[in-house]
Design a protein around this motif. Structure first.
Motif, mmCIF file in Angstrom:
data_model
loop_
_atom_site.group_PDB
_atom_site.id
_atom_site.type_symbol
_atom_site.label_atom_id
_atom_site.label_comp_id
_atom_site.label_asym_id
_atom_site.label_seq_id
_atom_site.Cartn_x
_atom_site.Cartn_y
_atom_site.Cartn_z
ATOM 1 N N VAL A 139 0.868 -1.182 0.000
ATOM 2 C CA VAL A 139 0.000 0.000 0.000
ATOM 3 C C VAL A 139 0.904 1.231 0.000
ATOM 4 O O VAL A 139 1.727 1.405 0.895
ATOM 5 N N LEU A 140 0.764 2.078 -1.012
ATOM 6 C CA LEU A 140 1.630 3.247 -1.154
ATOM 7 C C LEU A 140 1.056 4.404 -0.341
ATOM 8 O O LEU A 140 0.331 5.257 -0.847
ATOM 9 N N THR A 141 1.412 4.429 0.927
ATOM 10 C CA THR A 141 0.861 5.430 1.843
ATOM 11 C C THR A 141 1.379 6.837 1.539
ATOM 12 O O THR A 141 0.823 7.820 2.041
ATOM 13 N N ASP A 142 2.443 6.944 0.747
ATOM 14 C CA ASP A 142 2.979 8.268 0.393
ATOM 15 C C ASP A 142 2.289 8.863 -0.829
ATOM 16 O O ASP A 142 2.583 9.993 -1.218
ATOM 17 N N LEU A 143 1.417 8.084 -1.452
ATOM 18 C CA LEU A 143 0.765 8.548 -2.685
ATOM 19 C C LEU A 143 -0.750 8.652 -2.495
ATOM 20 O O LEU A 143 -1.528 8.035 -3.222
ATOM 21 N N LYS A 144 -1.173 9.406 -1.515
ATOM 22 C CA LYS A 144 -2.611 9.535 -1.280
ATOM 23 C C LYS A 144 -3.256 10.373 -2.372
ATOM 24 O O LYS A 144 -2.653 11.288 -2.920
ATOM 25 N N ARG A 145 -4.502 10.011 -2.693
ATOM 26 C CA ARG A 145 -5.249 10.691 -3.753
ATOM 27 C C ARG A 145 -6.646 11.035 -3.267
ATOM 28 O O ARG A 145 -7.173 10.389 -2.349
ATOM 29 N N ASN A 146 -7.217 12.034 -3.912
ATOM 30 C CA ASN A 146 -8.592 12.426 -3.579
ATOM 31 C C ASN A 146 -9.611 11.559 -4.301
ATOM 32 O O ASN A 146 -10.775 11.481 -3.903
ATOM 33 N N THR A 147 -9.200 10.925 -5.390
ATOM 34 C CA THR A 147 -10.081 10.066 -6.179
ATOM 35 C C THR A 147 -9.262 8.952 -6.791
ATOM 36 O O THR A 147 -8.030 9.055 -6.918
ATOM 37 N N THR A 148 -9.920 7.884 -7.190
ATOM 38 C CA THR A 148 -9.204 6.745 -7.780
ATOM 39 C C THR A 148 -9.025 6.895 -9.278
ATOM 40 O O THR A 148 -8.185 6.238 -9.864
ATOM 41 N N GLY A 149 -9.843 7.728 -9.894
ATOM 42 C CA GLY A 149 -9.784 7.843 -11.346
ATOM 43 C C GLY A 149 -10.511 6.713 -12.045
ATOM 44 O O GLY A 149 -10.557 6.655 -13.270
ATOM 45 N N GLY A 150 -11.081 5.788 -11.253
ATOM 46 C CA GLY A 150 -11.860 4.699 -11.839
ATOM 47 C C GLY A 150 -11.044 3.618 -12.516
ATOM 48 O O GLY A 150 -11.585 2.789 -13.246
ATOM 49 N N ASN A 151 -9.719 3.595 -12.270
ATOM 50 C CA ASN A 151 -8.885 2.603 -12.954
ATOM 51 C C ASN A 151 -8.664 1.330 -12.156
ATOM 52 O O ASN A 151 -8.026 0.391 -12.622
ATOM 53 N N ALA A 152 -9.180 1.283 -10.915
ATOM 54 C CA ALA A 152 -9.045 0.084 -10.088
ATOM 55 C C ALA A 152 -10.084 0.162 -8.961
ATOM 56 O O ALA A 152 -10.494 1.251 -8.564
ATOM 57 N N PRO A 153 -10.502 -0.979 -8.432
ATOM 58 C CA PRO A 153 -11.536 -0.983 -7.392
ATOM 59 C C PRO A 153 -11.026 -0.482 -6.042
ATOM 60 O O PRO A 153 -9.826 -0.532 -5.752
ATOM 61 N N VAL A 154 -11.963 -0.018 -5.223
ATOM 62 C CA VAL A 154 -11.644 0.403 -3.862
ATOM 63 C C VAL A 154 -11.817 -0.805 -2.941
ATOM 64 O O VAL A 154 -12.834 -1.487 -2.983
ATOM 65 N N MET A 155 -10.809 -1.049 -2.123
ATOM 66 C CA MET A 155 -10.841 -2.172 -1.188
ATOM 67 C C MET A 155 -11.265 -1.637 0.175
ATOM 68 O O MET A 155 -10.501 -0.935 0.835
ATOM 69 N N MET A 156 -12.479 -1.962 0.564
ATOM 70 C CA MET A 156 -13.082 -1.407 1.782
ATOM 71 C C MET A 156 -12.942 -2.376 2.958
ATOM 72 O O MET A 156 -13.092 -3.590 2.805
ATOM 73 N N ASN A 157 -12.649 -1.792 4.129
ATOM 74 C CA ASN A 157 -12.607 -2.530 5.402
ATOM 75 C C ASN A 157 -11.496 -3.571 5.473
ATOM 76 O O ASN A 157 -11.553 -4.477 6.325
ATOM 77 N N PHE A 158 -10.490 -3.475 4.597
ATOM 78 C CA PHE A 158 -9.374 -4.415 4.651
ATOM 79 C C PHE A 158 -8.385 -3.932 5.710
ATOM 80 O O PHE A 158 -7.409 -3.252 5.427
#
Length: 264
Positions: A139-158
């Motif tokens: 997990v690239l914690t140094d590369l936070k984003r405001n949006t995903t851009g829709g190019n990959a799914p969001v992994m929730m509650n992991f």
């Protein structure tokens, strides 16, 4: 019978001397040539002419050229002959995004660095920000984003790193066409099944499944939804067997989920 011409030793001596002189001159020229070549090599190695003039980086999409150059330790003051390719590969490979590295010298003063990167297979959402997840589970914690851009799914509650890595490993095996259909992946562990997940798809369906063997089972998804009557919503089960379960009228809102790329 013709008489043999007799050449006196006095006549032969000047000719022999001349031939010996020519051989000596050729030998001298040969040695002088080697000497000047060696001197030229030494001058080249000791002069700025052997310093790296160009560093070419290719194969990178997520990592900036300058970052890779900096991690390589190579600069324009580096002597090209002093570069240890194995050490450069080891240094760049410490970048979690980089999957593989190849370094080559293109004389007289160019170094080429070819990299292969892990793809983003998902995003972890935390405190309203999205953090990229690589195929190796990092997990690239140094590369936070405001949006995903829709190019990959969001992994929730992991919340467990072990299951982040397991899920990421499965996502890397998915065809891009299926990966892009997934909006969210919710980890819903139970006492009986720690691998249980629920997926929200961009086409409106839910998928009930498990992390174990997910990639292989999910390949059946396009075939299953192609047989569903248009406008019918429900859950696609890909656990033990694969089948579609239509929503009950009382649960008509079950599948409605705000897109993860929209602000909350």
């Amino acid at each position: 019978m013709a008489k043999k011409k007799i050449v006196s030793i006095e006549d032969r001596i000047p000719r022999l001397k001349q031939e010996r002189k020519k051989k000596a001159n050729r030998r001298l020229i040969f040695y002088l040539s080697i000497f000047f070549v060696l001197i030229s090599i030494i001058v080249y190695l000791q002069s700025p002419l052997s310093d790296v003039n160009t560093i070419k980086v290719k194969g990178n999409s997520y990592t900036e050229d300058e970052q890779i150059k900096q991690q390589s330790g190579i600069s324009e003051n580096t002597n090209i002959w002093m570069i240890n390719e194995e050490e450069v590969v080891e240094a760049i490979s410490k970048n979690p995004i980089i999957q593989s590295v190849d370094v080559s010298k293109n004389l007289p003063w160019t170094v080429e660095i070819a990299v292969s990167e892990y793809n983003y297979v998902g995003y972890i959402k935390k405190d309203g920000n999205y953090f990229p997840v690589l195929g190796n589970g990092s997990v690239l914690t140094d590369l936070k984003r405001n949006t995903t851009g829709g190019n990959a799914p969001v992994m929730m509650n992991f919340s467990n790193e072990k299951y982040v890595q397991k899920m990421a490993g499965q996502l890397t095996k998915l065809p891009d066409s299926i990966l892009k259909l997934i909006s969210e992946i919710h980890w819903k562990p139970t006492d009986e099944n720690k691998n249980k997940i629920l997926l929200y798809m961009n086409d409106g369906y839910l998928v009930d499944g498990t992390i174990r063997g997910f990639a292989e089972k999910m390949k059946a998804y396009p075939s299953i939804v192609s047989q569903i009557k248009p406008g019918t919503k429900g859950i696609v089960h890909i656990g033990v067997g694969a089948y579609f379960e239509k929503y009950n009228p009382a649960d008509s809102n079950t599948g409605k989920k705000k897109n993860s790329n929209e602000s909350e």
